[in-house]
Design a protein around this motif. Structure first.
Motif, PDB file in Angstrom:
ATOM      1  N   GLY A 179     -14.215   6.033  -8.750  1.00  0.00           N
ATOM      2  CA  GLY A 179     -12.913   5.465  -9.405  1.00  0.00           C
ATOM      3  C   GLY A 179     -11.246   5.952  -8.189  1.00  0.00           C
ATOM      4  O   GLY A 179     -10.562   5.205  -7.792  1.00  0.00           O
ATOM      5  N   PRO A 180     -11.697   7.094  -8.014  1.00  0.00           N
ATOM      6  CA  PRO A 180     -10.173   7.420  -6.862  1.00  0.00           C
ATOM      7  C   PRO A 180      -9.859   6.904  -5.755  1.00  0.00           C
ATOM      8  O   PRO A 180     -11.427   6.352  -4.492  1.00  0.00           O
ATOM      9  CB  PRO A 180      -9.850   9.483  -6.619  1.00  0.00           C
ATOM     10  N   PHE A 181      -8.194   6.788  -5.465  1.00  0.00           N
ATOM     11  CA  PHE A 181      -7.738   6.002  -4.131  1.00  0.00           C
ATOM     12  C   PHE A 181      -8.065   7.146  -2.977  1.00  0.00           C
ATOM     13  O   PHE A 181      -7.869   8.154  -3.740  1.00  0.00           O
ATOM     14  CB  PHE A 181      -6.496   5.699  -3.939  1.00  0.00           C
ATOM     15  N   ALA A 182      -8.063   7.199  -2.076  1.00  0.00           N
ATOM     16  CA  ALA A 182      -7.990   7.769  -0.990  1.00  0.00           C
ATOM     17  C   ALA A 182      -6.818   7.484  -0.294  1.00  0.00           C
ATOM     18  O   ALA A 182      -6.400   7.034  -0.652  1.00  0.00           O
ATOM     19  CB  ALA A 182      -9.090   7.230   0.029  1.00  0.00           C
ATOM     20  N   TYR A 183      -6.776   9.117   0.225  1.00  0.00           N
ATOM     21  CA  TYR A 183      -5.588   9.804   0.614  1.00  0.00           C
ATOM     22  C   TYR A 183      -4.740   8.733   1.352  1.00  0.00           C
ATOM     23  O   TYR A 183      -3.610   8.375   1.501  1.00  0.00           O
ATOM     24  CB  TYR A 183      -5.445  11.513   1.654  1.00  0.00           C
ATOM     25  N   GLN A 184      -5.701   7.969   2.543  1.00  0.00           N
ATOM     26  CA  GLN A 184      -4.959   7.552   3.614  1.00  0.00           C
ATOM     27  C   GLN A 184      -4.130   6.406   2.629  1.00  0.00           C
ATOM     28  O   GLN A 184      -2.924   6.199   3.137  1.00  0.00           O
ATOM     29  CB  GLN A 184      -5.969   6.497   4.468  1.00  0.00           C
ATOM     30  N   LEU A 185      -4.934   5.263   1.618  1.00  0.00           N
ATOM     31  CA  LEU A 185      -4.343   4.130   1.216  1.00  0.00           C
ATOM     32  C   LEU A 185      -2.968   4.858   0.386  1.00  0.00           C
ATOM     33  O   LEU A 185      -1.441   4.166   0.727  1.00  0.00           O
ATOM     34  CB  LEU A 185      -4.969   3.798  -0.089  1.00  0.00           C
ATOM     35  N   ALA A 186      -2.695   5.798  -0.909  1.00  0.00           N
ATOM     36  CA  ALA A 186      -2.210   7.006  -1.255  1.00  0.00           C
ATOM     37  C   ALA A 186      -0.932   6.898  -0.647  1.00  0.00           C
ATOM     38  O   ALA A 186       0.345   6.302  -1.335  1.00  0.00           O
ATOM     39  CB  ALA A 186      -2.783   7.454  -2.549  1.00  0.00           C
ATOM     40  N   VAL A 187      -1.486   7.712   0.502  1.00  0.00           N
ATOM     41  CA  VAL A 187      -0.238   7.664   1.421  1.00  0.00           C
ATOM     42  C   VAL A 187       1.342   6.875   2.179  1.00  0.00           C
ATOM     43  O   VAL A 187       1.596   7.264   1.567  1.00  0.00           O
ATOM     44  CB  VAL A 187      -0.209   9.709   2.377  1.00  0.00           C
ATOM     45  N   VAL A 188       0.033   6.058   2.520  1.00  0.00           N
ATOM     46  CA  VAL A 188       0.638   4.779   3.006  1.00  0.00           C
ATOM     47  C   VAL A 188       1.953   4.065   1.707  1.00  0.00           C
ATOM     48  O   VAL A 188       2.706   3.679   1.751  1.00  0.00           O
ATOM     49  CB  VAL A 188      -0.237   3.992   3.441  1.00  0.00           C
ATOM     50  N   VAL A 189       1.528   3.622   0.972  1.00  0.00           N
ATOM     51  CA  VAL A 189       1.663   3.201  -0.881  1.00  0.00           C
ATOM     52  C   VAL A 189       3.035   3.962  -0.861  1.00  0.00           C
ATOM     53  O   VAL A 189       3.729   3.537  -0.677  1.00  0.00           O
ATOM     54  CB  VAL A 189       0.802   2.757  -2.068  1.00  0.00           C
ATOM     55  N   ASP A 190       3.255   4.683  -0.721  1.00  0.00           N
ATOM     56  CA  ASP A 190       3.780   5.996  -1.758  1.00  0.00           C
ATOM     57  C   ASP A 190       5.298   5.512  -0.830  1.00  0.00           C
ATOM     58  O   ASP A 190       6.045   6.090  -0.989  1.00  0.00           O
ATOM     59  CB  ASP A 190       3.457   7.395  -2.003  1.00  0.00           C
ATOM     60  N   ASP A 191       4.544   6.620   0.628  1.00  0.00           N
ATOM     61  CA  ASP A 191       5.812   6.925   1.401  1.00  0.00           C
ATOM     62  C   ASP A 191       6.478   5.298   2.080  1.00  0.00           C
ATOM     63  O   ASP A 191       8.178   5.658   1.469  1.00  0.00           O
ATOM     64  CB  ASP A 191       4.967   7.033   2.776  1.00  0.00           C
ATOM     65  N   ALA A 192       5.552   4.186   1.582  1.00  0.00           N
ATOM     66  CA  ALA A 192       7.516   3.108   2.106  1.00  0.00           C
ATOM     67  C   ALA A 192       7.921   3.096   0.423  1.00  0.00           C
ATOM     68  O   ALA A 192       8.827   2.631   0.116  1.00  0.00           O
ATOM     69  CB  ALA A 192       6.276   1.694   2.355  1.00  0.00           C
ATOM     70  N   GLU A 193       6.591   3.463  -0.664  1.00  0.00           N
ATOM     71  CA  GLU A 193       7.576   3.219  -2.084  1.00  0.00           C
ATOM     72  C   GLU A 193       8.421   3.919  -2.205  1.00  0.00           C
ATOM     73  O   GLU A 193       9.657   3.493  -2.607  1.00  0.00           O
ATOM     74  CB  GLU A 193       6.391   3.346  -2.885  1.00  0.00           C
TER      75      GLU A 193
END
Ligand code: GLU
Length: 300
Positions: A179-193
């Motif tokens: 289930g959990p999303f990996a740090y690499q994806l989450a960080v990219v989405v959040d920094d942009a959002e």
């Protein structure tokens, strides 16, 4: 454009000297430019999250006078955003299911199973499941299909960095099977959002940056400016362990806060004046010179 920096701790324990250096460095860089500074709790790695740690980190930031803007963003409350990004990658053919175990990944790469502290990926992924899962295999992870080519970026502290992610890491995990999303994806989405324009963080994350830029490009997201701060090593030359660098709240009396803040400022190559924590920080922001941040690891 308004400068917007951020500090993104993982709530896996109390604030640590290494993370304080990252907090102070990112705060100084943003505030010296008249910019905003955000705090984001990166709590996706469930088993490592320590109850109460997020709150303790925030209280410690307050004691150091590190004031943030807006509400603290918590990754575990934002999984919808990561779902949506992953769906976009899938539609573009840039994400696929992988059924390999860690041992199989290591064997296919002909490498020992070294575990990567950031996303659990081990050796360079050989692309075994790129063409689809073998019959009867269950998906264990979703991987990002890394485009060929070299990622080049200019780090404000480390200078020009080049990395060919398809060779250094291969297709990497963006979501684990449980289930959990990996740090690499989450960080990219959040920094942009969150509209982050500069990422100033610990030097241990330099090796993640090319992967993050590759993801940004595939998702059509902007790339922020990067600055990777020097790693802080213990007097034995080894990376500061959790315990040696821990700054538990109960030990943060006024005097110790000032001493630790002065140490963090000096580690960042900046001057520390005598005064309260907010006074020290404002003086350091006025005189901030990113060119004085050392690139090499620092021993205490
Ligand atoms: N949560 C990561 C850590 O504490 C930092 C992520 C980042 O600054 O990009 O190591």
């Amino acid at each position: 454009m308004t400068v917007r920096g951020r500090f993104a701790p993982s709530p896996t324990g109390p604030l640590h000297l290494g993370s304080l250096v990252a907090a102070v460095g990112s705060w100084l860089s943003a505030r010296s430019a008249g910019g905003e500074w955000l705090v984001r709790m990166e709590d996706l790695d469930g088993p490592r999250v320590v109850p109460g740690a997020a709150d303790e980190i925030l209280r410690a930031l307050e004691r150091y006078g590190l004031v943030w803007d807006g509400d603290v963003v918590v990754q575990s409350e934002r999984t919808g955003l990561y779902e949506e990004a992953l769906a976009r990658l899938r539609v573009a053919g840039l994400a696929y299911d992988c059924g390999c175990t860690r041992a199989e990944v290591a064997r296919a790469a002909g490498a020992p199973d070294v575990s990567d502290p950031v996303d659990g990926a081990g050796a360079v992924y050989a692309g075994t499941c790129r063409g689809g899962l073998a019959p009867g295999r269950a998906a264990r992870a979703v991987r990002f299909r890394v485009p060929d080519g070299t990622i080049v970026f200019e780090d404000r502290v480390r200078g020009r960095i080049e990395e060919e992610v398809s060779r250094s890491v291969g297709d990497f995990v963006v979501r684990r099977a449980d289930g959990p999303f990996a740090y690499q994806l989450a960080v990219v989405v959040d920094d942009a959002e969150q509209g982050v324009t500069e990422v100033v963080r610990g030097g241990d994350l330099l090796s993640s940056t090319a992967r993050q830029i590759a993801l940004q490009r595939s998702l059509g997201l902007p790339t922020p400016a990067y600055a990777h701060l020097p790693l802080v090593l213990g007097s034995d030359g080894k990376k500061l362990g959790k315990r040696d660098g821990a700054l538990p709240l109960e030990r943060l009396d006024e005097k110790r806060v000032r001493e630790t803040l002065a140490l963090a400022l000096r580690l960042l190559g900046q001057e520390a004046i005598e005064g309260t924590a907010p006074e020290m920080l404002s003086a350091a922001a006025r005189a901030f010179d990113a060119g004085r941040i050392p690139a090499g690891p620092l021993s205490l």
